[in-house]
Motif scaffolding. Sequence first.
Motif: not given
Length: 433
Positions: A74-84, A88-103
């Motif tokens: 399963a993939k994990i994606g982080v969206c919304g304001c914290t993503a914005s 990239e820092e999200i993927i650095k801190r949690a490398p299993y995150v597949s993508f980051v999508l801003g608000a």
Amino acid sequence: MSKKLFIETLGCAMNTRDTEHMIAELSEKEGYEVTGDLTDADLILINTCSVREKPVSKLFSELGIFNKKKKPDAKIGVCGCTASHLGEEIIKRAPYVSFVLGARNVSKISEVLHKDKAVEIDINYDESEFAFKDFRSSKYKAYINISIGCDKSCTFCIVPKTRGDEISIPDSLILNEVRKSVDAGAKEIFLLGQNVNNYGRRFSGEHEKVNFTELLRRISKVGGVERIRFTSPHPFHMDDEFIEEFAANPKICKSMHMPLQSGSTKVLKEMKRGYSKEWFLNRAKKLRSVCPEVSISTDIIVAFPGESDEDFEDTLDVLKEVKFEQLFSFKYSPRPQTEAEHFSDIVDEETASERLTRLQSLHTQMLDEGNAKLLGNVYRVYFEDLFQDNFVAGRSDNNIMVKVKGSDELLGEFRDVKITSIGRTVLTGEVVV
Ligand code: SAH
Ligand code: F3S
């Protein structure tokens, strides 16, 4: 078999609307179906909020838990304001995150899904991003964006950084969405923007000057619209014309959010809110005088840098004078990329907690006194939710939450309800008509 999507939504109503749009995109283009079971999901999305620090730190602990529980592929994606704001820092801190999508990029959900480690956080003004899908999580109420972003620069607030400059959506698109929602059965229209009553200042292209008051008039004339709500208006833009239309137009629900933030003129200046204590009191007084049945809610931040005991007393003063029916209160939380992040004269944690408790206790006490007077009153309630034990819940025009014994036949219906018992957040009643 269809693929399964688990999506968690944090934060404000705009995030709720963004979530609806992403669900629709993923369902239409990728064949996903929503599940409430994380362990069964093929895609896990967290639609995040970044206004205060707590939800941000919670995100990383939650990501760790989700990663352990999820299906192996399963993939994990982080969206919304914290993503914005973290990108990239999200993927650095949690490398299993597949993508980051801003608000501001939620329309690209099906694109990023297929790009490993994609980070889409640009703030562009492409008009196509206004066209949200029709899917709504409620059949009875339609959330509709009227503007995106915020042009204010409140010194404590990260939102202008995560959601970008304010752009109004052309009223023809909004009215189209209203008509479609009504045709699909919604009787209540809930307009969304960070600063709704600043509507019409800037469109992405040439556009007729339509302000928020005029937009409300136009929406209220659409056949089938029974109720209009909106959030959030800004006290600075509450001119007489707006308040008078609010009071006179029967389609507009008599519930107003007036985010005070602080009752001290000195602190308001430091916050760059654009109004004084006196201005706020004057607007609230005007509102209550032309619309006595109105219920007013507010947001208050305690312990902003430099807030003295006297400043805090000013906030309590406004609370006593305006008698807000609903209060959302927070301890100041320093946010990155905001002006106040660099302010000195920090209020210590103990004082901050003490002020929050005092504020909330005073409000609860006032609320209990006010609520006791509602017993026996009759309200027109629009039913929207099924509760446990055969209760159905809805709201009065002035936003009082009421539950009655009944079945799903009441959902989407209006009834007159007499209040028979008082609770702090929900009142109980019985249908009289
Ligand atoms: N546009 C909205 C505000 C969105 S943020 C409005 O003007 O109402 C929602 C609420 O979060 C704000 O009203 C404020 O009370 C609170 N908030 C925002 N930034 C904060 C911070 N740094 N610390 C604590 N509370 C904050
Ligand atoms: Fe934030 Fe102030 Fe805008 S609170 S969303 S900058 S009106």
